[in-house]
Design an enzyme around this catalytic site. Structure first.
Site, PDB file in Angstrom:
ATOM      1  N   GLU A 188     -62.737  -4.779  30.972  1.00  0.00           N
ATOM      2  CA  GLU A 188     -62.078  -5.195  32.204  1.00  0.00           C
ATOM      3  C   GLU A 188     -61.560  -4.027  33.044  1.00  0.00           C
ATOM      4  O   GLU A 188     -60.379  -3.950  33.354  1.00  0.00           O
ATOM      5  CB  GLU A 188     -60.917  -6.147  31.865  1.00  0.00           C
ATOM      6  CG  GLU A 188     -61.377  -7.380  31.117  1.00  0.00           C
ATOM      7  CD  GLU A 188     -60.239  -8.306  30.707  1.00  0.00           C
ATOM      8  OE1 GLU A 188     -60.419  -9.524  30.843  1.00  0.00           O
ATOM      9  OE2 GLU A 188     -59.192  -7.842  30.234  1.00  0.00           O
TER      10      GLU A 188
ATOM     11  N   HIS B  29     -56.829  -1.109  31.934  1.00  0.00           N
ATOM     12  CA  HIS B  29     -55.614  -1.501  31.199  1.00  0.00           C
ATOM     13  C   HIS B  29     -54.718  -0.287  30.957  1.00  0.00           C
ATOM     14  O   HIS B  29     -54.215  -0.089  29.845  1.00  0.00           O
ATOM     15  CB  HIS B  29     -55.996  -2.191  29.885  1.00  0.00           C
ATOM     16  CG  HIS B  29     -56.554  -3.577  30.086  1.00  0.00           C
ATOM     17  ND1 HIS B  29     -55.801  -4.614  30.583  1.00  0.00           N
ATOM     18  CD2 HIS B  29     -57.801  -4.079  29.857  1.00  0.00           C
ATOM     19  CE1 HIS B  29     -56.564  -5.715  30.644  1.00  0.00           C
ATOM     20  NE2 HIS B  29     -57.770  -5.411  30.222  1.00  0.00           N
TER      21      HIS B  29
ATOM     22  N   TRP C 279     -67.030  -9.551  22.686  1.00  0.00           N
ATOM     23  CA  TRP C 279     -65.986 -10.554  22.912  1.00  0.00           C
ATOM     24  C   TRP C 279     -66.304 -11.533  24.025  1.00  0.00           C
ATOM     25  O   TRP C 279     -65.887 -12.672  23.988  1.00  0.00           O
ATOM     26  CB  TRP C 279     -64.640  -9.864  23.194  1.00  0.00           C
ATOM     27  CG  TRP C 279     -64.510  -9.257  24.570  1.00  0.00           C
ATOM     28  CD1 TRP C 279     -64.983  -8.050  24.977  1.00  0.00           C
ATOM     29  CD2 TRP C 279     -63.864  -9.838  25.710  1.00  0.00           C
ATOM     30  NE1 TRP C 279     -64.679  -7.838  26.295  1.00  0.00           N
ATOM     31  CE2 TRP C 279     -63.986  -8.924  26.772  1.00  0.00           C
ATOM     32  CE3 TRP C 279     -63.201 -11.052  25.933  1.00  0.00           C
ATOM     33  CZ2 TRP C 279     -63.473  -9.174  28.038  1.00  0.00           C
ATOM     34  CZ3 TRP C 279     -62.683 -11.301  27.205  1.00  0.00           C
ATOM     35  CH2 TRP C 279     -62.824 -10.367  28.239  1.00  0.00           C
TER      36      TRP C 279
ATOM     37  N   ASP D  53     -51.607  -0.817  26.704  1.00  0.00           N
ATOM     38  CA  ASP D  53     -52.136  -1.749  27.712  1.00  0.00           C
ATOM     39  C   ASP D  53     -51.293  -1.616  28.984  1.00  0.00           C
ATOM     40  O   ASP D  53     -50.375  -0.797  29.037  1.00  0.00           O
ATOM     41  CB  ASP D  53     -52.149  -3.195  27.179  1.00  0.00           C
ATOM     42  CG  ASP D  53     -53.344  -3.974  27.739  1.00  0.00           C
ATOM     43  OD1 ASP D  53     -53.497  -4.000  28.970  1.00  0.00           O
ATOM     44  OD2 ASP D  53     -54.106  -4.542  26.948  1.00  0.00           O
TER      45      ASP D  53
ATOM     46  N   THR E  13     -51.135 -11.357  23.033  1.00  0.00           N
ATOM     47  CA  THR E  13     -49.792 -11.928  22.899  1.00  0.00           C
ATOM     48  C   THR E  13     -49.066 -12.178  24.217  1.00  0.00           C
ATOM     49  O   THR E  13     -47.845 -12.190  24.256  1.00  0.00           O
ATOM     50  CB  THR E  13     -48.937 -11.024  21.980  1.00  0.00           C
ATOM     51  OG1 THR E  13     -48.900  -9.703  22.542  1.00  0.00           O
ATOM     52  CG2 THR E  13     -49.512 -10.969  20.584  1.00  0.00           C
TER      53      THR E  13
ATOM     54  N   ARG F 228     -48.253  -6.694  25.089  1.00  0.00           N
ATOM     55  CA  ARG F 228     -47.717  -7.790  25.906  1.00  0.00           C
ATOM     56  C   ARG F 228     -46.390  -8.223  25.298  1.00  0.00           C
ATOM     57  O   ARG F 228     -45.412  -8.419  26.001  1.00  0.00           O
ATOM     58  CB  ARG F 228     -48.720  -8.938  25.979  1.00  0.00           C
ATOM     59  CG  ARG F 228     -49.787  -8.783  27.047  1.00  0.00           C
ATOM     60  CD  ARG F 228     -50.558  -7.473  26.966  1.00  0.00           C
ATOM     61  NE  ARG F 228     -51.631  -7.342  27.930  1.00  0.00           N
ATOM     62  CZ  ARG F 228     -52.918  -7.581  27.647  1.00  0.00           C
ATOM     63  NH1 ARG F 228     -53.302  -7.943  26.430  1.00  0.00           N
ATOM     64  NH2 ARG F 228     -53.837  -7.430  28.593  1.00  0.00           N
TER      65      ARG F 228
ATOM     66  N   PHE G 131     -57.661 -16.203  18.857  1.00  0.00           N
ATOM     67  CA  PHE G 131     -56.614 -17.043  18.288  1.00  0.00           C
ATOM     68  C   PHE G 131     -55.428 -17.211  19.250  1.00  0.00           C
ATOM     69  O   PHE G 131     -54.405 -17.779  18.893  1.00  0.00           O
ATOM     70  CB  PHE G 131     -56.147 -16.482  16.932  1.00  0.00           C
ATOM     71  CG  PHE G 131     -57.155 -16.646  15.823  1.00  0.00           C
ATOM     72  CD1 PHE G 131     -58.377 -17.276  16.033  1.00  0.00           C
ATOM     73  CD2 PHE G 131     -56.877 -16.176  14.542  1.00  0.00           C
ATOM     74  CE1 PHE G 131     -59.306 -17.433  15.005  1.00  0.00           C
ATOM     75  CE2 PHE G 131     -57.796 -16.333  13.503  1.00  0.00           C
ATOM     76  CZ  PHE G 131     -59.005 -16.951  13.735  1.00  0.00           C
ATOM     77  N   ASP G 132     -55.583 -16.711  20.495  1.00  0.00           N
ATOM     78  CA  ASP G 132     -54.571 -17.043  21.505  1.00  0.00           C
ATOM     79  C   ASP G 132     -54.948 -18.348  22.212  1.00  0.00           C
ATOM     80  O   ASP G 132     -54.204 -18.829  23.058  1.00  0.00           O
ATOM     81  CB  ASP G 132     -54.363 -15.901  22.515  1.00  0.00           C
ATOM     82  CG  ASP G 132     -55.636 -15.468  23.222  1.00  0.00           C
ATOM     83  OD1 ASP G 132     -56.748 -15.763  22.726  1.00  0.00           O
ATOM     84  OD2 ASP G 132     -55.526 -14.825  24.281  1.00  0.00           O
TER      85      ASP G 132
HETATM   86  C1  ACM Z   1     -60.477  -8.661  26.002  1.00  0.00           C
HETATM   87  O1  ACM Z   1     -60.193  -9.793  25.617  1.00  0.00           O
HETATM   88  N1  ACM Z   1     -60.165  -8.267  27.232  1.00  0.00           N
HETATM   89  C2  ACM Z   1     -61.178  -7.715  25.152  1.00  0.00           C
END
Ligand code: ACM
Ligand code: ZN
Length: 755
Positions: free
Chosen positions: A325, A262, A391, A190, A467, A161, A417-418
């Site tokens: 995703e 992705h 996650w 990604d 990010t 990103r 941490f985002d």
């Molecule tokens: C993720 O946050 N899509 C692994």
């Protein structure tokens, strides 16, 4: 002889010397303070048999504090290293390779370990002790016996990103090393960019490492900077350099190559690997996209060739293959995909996802490596040897461990941490969520659902730094510090949330080290924390600080607090619309950012509320009370004020306490289709006086909710009731043509008010 001395001085120290314990992070498993002090000399004499590379690192880190000399004499040296004696039973490679002890006596520092890795970890402890005693130049004598609880202590960095240079990545690796993390998860591919040179497929970086422009600001603004981004990628030479750099710090790099989702950047270079013809472009906005790898022969050949080069570069046991995703939209309409499902007797597209991952797993296993993937690789059945990175919550990890698969815990609510770490109004724009330092510190990577045998499959814990909203390395530093220190102690196994205050004091000491390194860490822990609590007449606002609470000043008239503003003494009653601004002062100086909290109370504010179904763990904040706390969620900041429900409806009952007149009901809901967040499908309002017999007084459909842009305001005529029930219907399964089609939609709701 030395053994004897150990015991002797240990006894004496407990009798005569209650020395202050050291400021170490992660705090070691065992520290015994002893009598006397080691005086830091001008020139530190190192035994010439110390492991070379690690000792060079030590010299670099302490170079501004002492000079160095080496000597072969065991009498004169200040720092020595000995191997632990080999135990009768062979050492347990995993558990013992990172074990170390340090014995600091007034004469010298003796480090013991089985391995160079253990020695390196000991050096980190030693460096922290030298830093702590920079001024007084005396390290108290002590004995430290230490080893980590978890073998996987990880930090992730998304370089897709936004891209970070080789030097920045090296600095990042240094931060991990300083706090004894040992795994760097490098997210290299990604939708928005392919960042690793692959010799066989040069277009991946020629085309896939660029995008036309980038989204800027809050997602809801849908604004773009109009500036081409890239080409940004790492050459194989640079990757080798970084891998070597990490190895010297005993850090394993786990590379991630995302599949099957992705994948837009890869498809922009090689559109033939998709289900449809393309052309494709690297994504310019954030989110999840429908065009993914098509599981055809050509794709597997491509991915296997890519992985060959990746495995050549990275010696890690695990290769991360993504797996998260992946919308099934294209696969549903693709003749090849449907044929493959039939031919292999797969149940559906989820079965195809499992087929995809298993095919890749076989290949990676055939090269002597293992795969790890995000928890969606559990969909349709887990590949036989795969490890799971949990996650979306902790359930993926639990499921994996129960079926004897290894898992790394990285649940969003504690490890992303985002997310914001302070009040969103005084923080830079972030992805959303609210994960302050104490929350990270409170995390226990072993889910309580697991028994001791199953718990052995929890390899460890990791935090992730995505990010999208992190534009430069200064902001990377801001987002990881100080949370990385909390992660460090959680991973080391010595975090104790009952002793959070003690940890926070050690963090503040570590800030001095970060200051010297010019690291831009977040100072959010100095900020005033506000907590809304129910009160007789609505709610009250409770302010607190980890510092001296006498230093809190606040205003309620919208002006910034000054040293002359009111001192905070007790909770602030909130019975009308108002804005509380607060800040922390010390010795007449403003120390913190100004925290701002706006209140818009209504007749529901502070009342009892119950929810039929609970919000998702990652977006549960203050629980149901969040919906009646008098704070209206900011559409741009998905911070602490929103509750998120994945695939579930919101059914809330509010008890107004007594029959109450009202004629309007309002609530807010979000739309962010790229992140699978959809407006509600319908809403129904009911009233009751006995909490049993409810009468429906209003019903609206999708169109009205869309017209309101998520700010729903409903006139309901004059009511006089004790209970309000509101049903806000989740959009359900995301329809075709949208990102995340066929997955469960998210419903975000805040503040249900009545006027
Ligand atoms: C993720 O946050 N899509 C692994
Ligand atoms: Zn296909």
């Amino acid at each position: 002889m030395r053994r004897f001395l150990f015991i002797f001085s240990a006894i004496f120290s407990t009798v005569f010397h209650a020395q202050k314990k050291p400021n170490l992070i992660p705090y070691p498993q065992s520290v015994n303070m002893q009598a006397g002090k080691f005086e830091i000399p001008e020139t530190l004499i190192l035994n010439d048999k110390l492991p070379k590379e690690e000792t060079e690192y030590l010299k670099k880190r302490l170079g501004s504090q002492v000079k160095f000399k080496s000597s072969s004499s065991t009498e004169k040296v200040h720092v020595m290293h000995l191997l632990f004696p080999q135990p009768k039973i062979p050492i347990n490679a995993e558990a013992d390779k990172e074990k170390y002890s340090i014995y600091i006596s007034p004469k010298r520092i003796l480090i013991s370990s089985y391995t160079k890795q253990g020695y390196f970890l000991a050096l980190q402890t030693l460096i922290q002790l030298f830093e702590e005693h920079r001024e007084d130049k005396q390290i108290p004598a002590m004995e430290i016996n230490d080893s980590p609880k978890f073998a996987w202590r990880g930090m992730h960095l998304d370089v897709c990103r936004h891209f970070f240079t080789v030097d920045e990545v090296k600095q990042y690796i240094d931060y991990l090393a300083m706090y004894k993390l040992n795994t760097f998860h490098w997210h290299l591919t990604d939708d928005q960019g392919w960042r690793i040179e692959i010799k066989k497929y040069p277009k991946l970086t020629e085309i896939g490492s660029k995008r036309k422009e980038s989204m800027i600001g809050a997602y809801v603004d849908n604004t773009f900077d109009g500036k081409p981004y890239g080409p940004y990628f790492y050459t194989q030479e640079q990757i080798k350099e970084v891998v070597k750099y990490a190895e010297q710090r005993h850090i394993t790099i786990v590379p991630e190559i995302e599949m099957p989702g992705h994948a837009l950047a890869a498809l922009s270079a090689y559109p033939e690997l998709a289900c449809t013809k393309g052309p494709f472009e690297a994504a310019t906005k954030w989110g999840v996209f429908d065009d993914v790898f098509c599981p055809k022969e050509e794709t597997f050949t491509f991915l296997e060739n890519v992985l060959d080069e990746v495995m050549q570069l990275f010696p890690s046991q695990y290769i991360h293959i993504g797996g998260d995703e992946c919308p099934k939209t294209r696969w549903k309409e693709c003749a090849h995909c449907q044929e493959l499902i039939k031919k292999n007797n797969l149940k559906d597209e989820h079965g195809l996802q499992s087929y995809f991952i298993q095919t890749i797993e076989k290949y990676v296993n055939s090269k002597g490596r293992k795969i790890i993937g995000w928890d969606e690789i559990l969909e349709g059945g887990l590949a036989p040897n795969a490890a799971v990175m949990s996650w979306t919550g902790v359930n993926g990890g639990i499921e994996a461990a129960k079926s004897k698969h290894f898992a790394v815990m990285t649940p969003g609510a504690f490890c992303y941490f985002d997310h914001y770490q302070g009040d969103p109004q005084s923080e830079p724009n972030a992805f959303g969520g609210f994960t302050p330092l104490d929350k990270v510190y409170s995390y226990d990577p072993i889910p309580s659902e697991l028994n001791a045998e199953q718990a052995k499959y929890i390899l460890g814990v990791q935090a992730n730094l995505w990010t999208e909203y992190i534009l430069d390395f200064k902001q990377v530093q801001y987002m990881i510090f100080p949370r990385l220190m909390a992660l460090s102690e959680v991973a080391w196994g010595t975090a104790d949330s009952k002793n959070y205050k003690d940890f926070e004091n050690r963090v503040i000491q570590q800030f001095k080290v970060l200051d010297k390194m010019k690291v831009n860490y977040a100072k959010s822990i100095y900020n005033i924390s506000g907590k809304v609590i129910p009160a007789v007449n609505g709610v009250a606002y409770e302010l607190s600080t980890s510092q001296n609470s006498n230093g809190i000043k606040y205003t309620t008239d919208g002006t910034d607090p000054t040293i002359n503003s009111q001192s905070y003494q007790e909770v602030i009653p909130v019975s009308k619309a108002m804005t509380v601004k607060s800040a922390y002062f010390e010795e007449g100086q403003l120390k913190s950012a100004v925290s701002t909290q706006q209140f818009t109370p209504s007749k529901t504010t502070g009342k009892n509320i119950s929810l039929e179904q609970q919000p998702s763990e990652n977006y549960s904040f203050g629980g149901a009370f969040t919906l009646v706390d008098g704070i209206i969620g900011n559409q741009k900041q998905l911070g602490k004020t929103w509750l998120g429900f994945n695939g579930k409806d919101v059914v809330a009952v509010i008890d107004l306490g007594q029959k109450t007149q009202f004629s309007e009901i309002y609530f807010n809901t979000l739309e962010n289709k790229g992140s699978w967040i959809h407006l509600a499908k319908s809403t129904q309002i009911f009233v009751s006086d006995d909490n049993t017999n409810f009468k429906m007084i209003k019903e609206i459909g999708k169109e009205e909710i869309q017209n309101s842009k998520g700010k729903v305001r409903l006139n309901i005529g004059n009511q006089n009731s004790k209970y309000i029930k509101i049903k806000i219907e989740n959009a359900g399964i995301i329809p075709a043509g949208n990102p995340g089609a066929d997955s469960k939609a998210w419903l975000f709701v805040d503040e249900i008010g009545a006027l």
